[in-house]
Scaffold this active site. Sequence first.
Site, mmCIF file in Angstrom:
data_model
loop_
_atom_site.group_PDB
_atom_site.id
_atom_site.type_symbol
_atom_site.label_atom_id
_atom_site.label_comp_id
_atom_site.label_asym_id
_atom_site.label_seq_id
_atom_site.Cartn_x
_atom_site.Cartn_y
_atom_site.Cartn_z
ATOM 1 N N HIS A 334 56.011 18.210 -55.048
ATOM 2 C CA HIS A 334 54.685 19.052 -55.072
ATOM 3 C C HIS A 334 53.561 18.342 -54.358
ATOM 4 C CE1 HIS A 334 55.866 22.577 -57.290
ATOM 5 N NE2 HIS A 334 56.938 21.951 -58.039
ATOM 6 N N LYS A 522 40.614 26.912 -59.680
ATOM 7 C CA LYS A 522 41.475 26.049 -59.593
ATOM 8 C C LYS A 522 41.351 24.847 -60.445
ATOM 9 C CE LYS A 522 41.158 26.380 -55.214
ATOM 10 N NZ LYS A 522 42.206 26.813 -54.707
ATOM 11 N N ARG A 523 42.187 23.876 -60.669
ATOM 12 C CA ARG A 523 41.952 22.463 -61.245
ATOM 13 C C ARG A 523 40.803 21.918 -60.389
ATOM 14 N NH1 ARG A 523 44.948 20.365 -65.347
ATOM 15 N NH2 ARG A 523 43.223 18.814 -65.103
ATOM 16 N N LYS A 528 40.280 19.143 -53.484
ATOM 17 C CA LYS A 528 39.963 20.420 -53.635
ATOM 18 C C LYS A 528 38.485 21.007 -53.095
ATOM 19 C CE LYS A 528 43.815 21.774 -57.159
ATOM 20 N NZ LYS A 528 44.568 22.716 -56.344
ATOM 21 N N THR A 630 48.783 28.467 -54.891
ATOM 22 C CA THR A 630 49.330 29.515 -55.275
ATOM 23 C C THR A 630 48.262 30.651 -55.815
ATOM 24 O OG1 THR A 630 49.545 28.922 -57.402
ATOM 25 C CG2 THR A 630 51.623 28.955 -56.035
ATOM 26 N N LYS A 634 47.227 34.734 -55.126
ATOM 27 C CA LYS A 634 46.837 35.823 -56.048
ATOM 28 C C LYS A 634 45.546 36.607 -55.509
ATOM 29 C CE LYS A 634 48.256 32.460 -59.343
ATOM 30 N NZ LYS A 634 47.724 31.065 -59.983
HETATM 31 C C1 LIG Z 1 47.454 30.075 -59.846
HETATM 32 C C2 LIG Z 1 46.983 29.144 -60.912
HETATM 33 C C3 LIG Z 1 46.712 27.781 -60.655
HETATM 34 C C4 LIG Z 1 46.888 27.243 -59.105
HETATM 35 O O1 LIG Z 1 45.664 27.374 -58.442
HETATM 36 P P1 LIG Z 1 45.587 26.768 -56.869
HETATM 37 O O2 LIG Z 1 44.513 27.474 -56.412
HETATM 38 O O3 LIG Z 1 46.778 27.196 -56.068
HETATM 39 O O4 LIG Z 1 45.366 25.131 -56.985
HETATM 40 C C5 LIG Z 1 45.987 27.171 -61.410
HETATM 41 N N1 LIG Z 1 45.888 27.355 -62.887
HETATM 42 C C6 LIG Z 1 45.984 28.618 -63.184
HETATM 43 C C7 LIG Z 1 45.604 29.041 -64.540
HETATM 44 C C8 LIG Z 1 46.310 29.549 -62.165
HETATM 45 O O5 LIG Z 1 46.816 30.713 -62.638
#
Ligand SMILES: *Cc1c(COP(=O)(O)O)cnc(C)c1O
Length: 791
Positions: A334, A522-523, A528, A630, A634
């Site tokens: 990952h 995101k985190r 990022k 991911t 979304k």
């Molecule tokens: C989808 C999701 C992530 C991943 O987000 P990225 O933008 O791909 O880092 C992290 N936390 C939550 C709660 C999510 O639903």
Amino acid sequence: MIDVNEFKQDVQRFLKIDYAVNLDIAKTYQKYNAISKAVMIRIIDNWNKTCEVYSKNKQSHYFSAEFLMGRALGNNLMNLGIYEDIKKALDDMNIDINDVEEIEEDAGIGNGGLGRLAACSMDSAATKNLPVTGYGIRYSYGLFKQSFKDGFQVESADNWLKYGDPWSIRCDEDIVTVDFSDYSVKAVPYDTPIIGYGTKNINKLRLFKAEPINEFDFNAFNNQKYKKSVEEKNNADNISRVLYPNDSTDTGKILRLRQQYFFTCAALKDIIKKFKKYHGSDFKLFSKYNAIQLNDTHPVSAIPEFIRILTNEEGIDFEDAWNVTVNTFSYTNHTIMREALEEWDTKLYKNLLPEVYSIIKKIDSRLIKKLQSAQYGYDKINSMRIIYNGKIKMAYLAIYGSHNTNGVAEIHTSILKNRELKDWNELYSKRFLNITNGIAPRRWIVLCNRELSSFITELLKSDSWITNLPLLKNLEKYADDEQVLNRFLNIKRIKKVQLSQYIKIHENIDINPDSIFDIQAKRLHEYKRQLLNAFAILDLYYRIKENPEINIVPRTFIFGAKAAPGYVRAKAIIKYINEIAKLINNDSSINGKIKVVFIQNYGVSYGEKLFPAADISEQISTAGKEASGTGNMKLMLNGSPTIGTYDGANVEIAQEAGMENNFIFGARFEELEKIKKSYDSKEYYNTVPGLKRVVNTLIDGTFDDDDTGIFEDLYNSLLESTKTDKADNYFVLKDFEDYRNTQCRVNKAYKDRMSWARKCWINIANSGKFSSDRSIKEYADEIWHIHPHKW
Ligand SMILES: *Cc1c(COP(=O)(O)O)cnc(C)c1O
């Protein structure tokens, strides 16, 4: 499909049995539990039946330290196809289903993308009738609850089980023992049903809780040694207490290793027990019936542990055990961030797990022999060894001990193969493959965006796209249909109004639903680059101040992100953004042109409110650093174009939906590789107009970090190289200008409402590839070799 009257009676019975209350005085959480249980009793038979059917054929077992499941009730009702029936039944009982859904705590026993991938994979496996079982740890506490105090992140315990968990069943008859060198614990399985969409099949997530062999030492207590009397219990409890305990000391590191070994050992015992029950004890057949997927390196101890069981307990010779192992296991990588590639100190490992360690040594010797016979030189062998320089390299152990290693997006896999794991790819080129991540369309559009889902179903005259997402391609013919686009824009506005109301309640901030909702959720991590976003916002603010007539569409910048509790720089970025928000939101002279909101406690459920309401999706990681992402998928699925770098799955999003419908900017990975040695961030700092002005706010007193020095540290990280890190490691200053220009393009493009809606629409129509139904099928076909089983 469901007897509504019986359901209502069951709800009332559970309220009585569990809480001794009648409906009229029941609290919302009590109603939630009773309703969930009334759903549970209706699925148990199908669940048992599915387990039985799966046991006879080949199955896959998904090992993951994280499962970021979010809430269960709404998703389960929807997947069972009874959401509307139950909503009506609850209406009759004067219960608002939304209130009940909102009271549920997120099962937040994951960090971010990796844990959510596990959850989406589970949903898709069940939906596609694939025999896949999830294995992990039932942490007593989720990651942590985040709030802000004076703009600083504050963490508190996420006690997600405080009212119990109606969706899990404790299975005492399947308890196994896990032995460490110093003591042993019981691993108690809790099973949660994974309800597929539109199928009777119900899969299983089995999470282990650690418990002491002896609850309580009577004699110690009697001798008034109270602490000692519960010592064993405390030791066990600690193992399944929290996800990723602080590992800044050896004590913390040992606890993490205990956790990893704990759940993989328990899961293996569980799988072997079933194998023997259904298929006898010829372990040569093991991989004919079982595949095990290691979601990142946290569960990699399973490889030597499996060999230990086979050789030490089942009397199989090492080479045979090795072959069964390689055929059984596979590994998903990952990350390509070097510091995130897991290593264990040999001493620590050996002390806690001496037998497993001696197996790893045998594996390492086997590898050396193999490399020597292939004429590899001394240095190259050392660089590939599993045990080297006092460390155990878990990724190498995973690659060597399994038949497949996959990356999670095209660019990520290609970087793994050509750079980070180049030597391994040369040795085992057939083992490497790419499976681009996916997301579950049920949760990420049908559940969270009912309005858009209904509209799509109406246009396609069928809801089969829900389990066959590439059918969305048929929406493309409406890309120039103004009526359709207007309806899309109306839905987007509804979702924005809903989010505004939610933010008003949860953050007490008013936002304008007619502004552009620009969302980065995101985190929090330096790679990022939330800081890049922050700088551009601040720069825009200064430009508005200089030129109040500036022609921009009002914009609301929304952030959501948790920072790891020990990650000082990430927390500094949160504080910095909150300071920017305070400055901008309190300046009435800019007439509400821009606003900044950092929402608290971002998690799956908050995400379900954010993504459908987004106008623009921020995916701005340093090229080469985001394995896939991911969140980007979304947002695409809910109709927002991406402003992003050429990184992770953004590359494939742009390929699918077209560069012209997204806003791709910034340095490419190849360029950064070329320039990284000579890169001088000061050059950009000194020459890019406006850049110095915003960077300097970290040190010139514009903002207050409460004398912690964290802002100055951020400033230095951008401009001063240290022994270990180059200045501006993540190329924030380099990409700033292109990012700002691209944001101007977004502003301009947004003004043409129809052409903007068209971009959104084409993104939706081309998001079919990013369903986890597709990714799970690739795992099933190419790695696990399992087939759907329906009954
Ligand atoms: C989808 C999701 C992530 C991943 O987000 P990225 O933008 O791909 O880092 C992290 N936390 C939550 C709660 C999510 O639903």
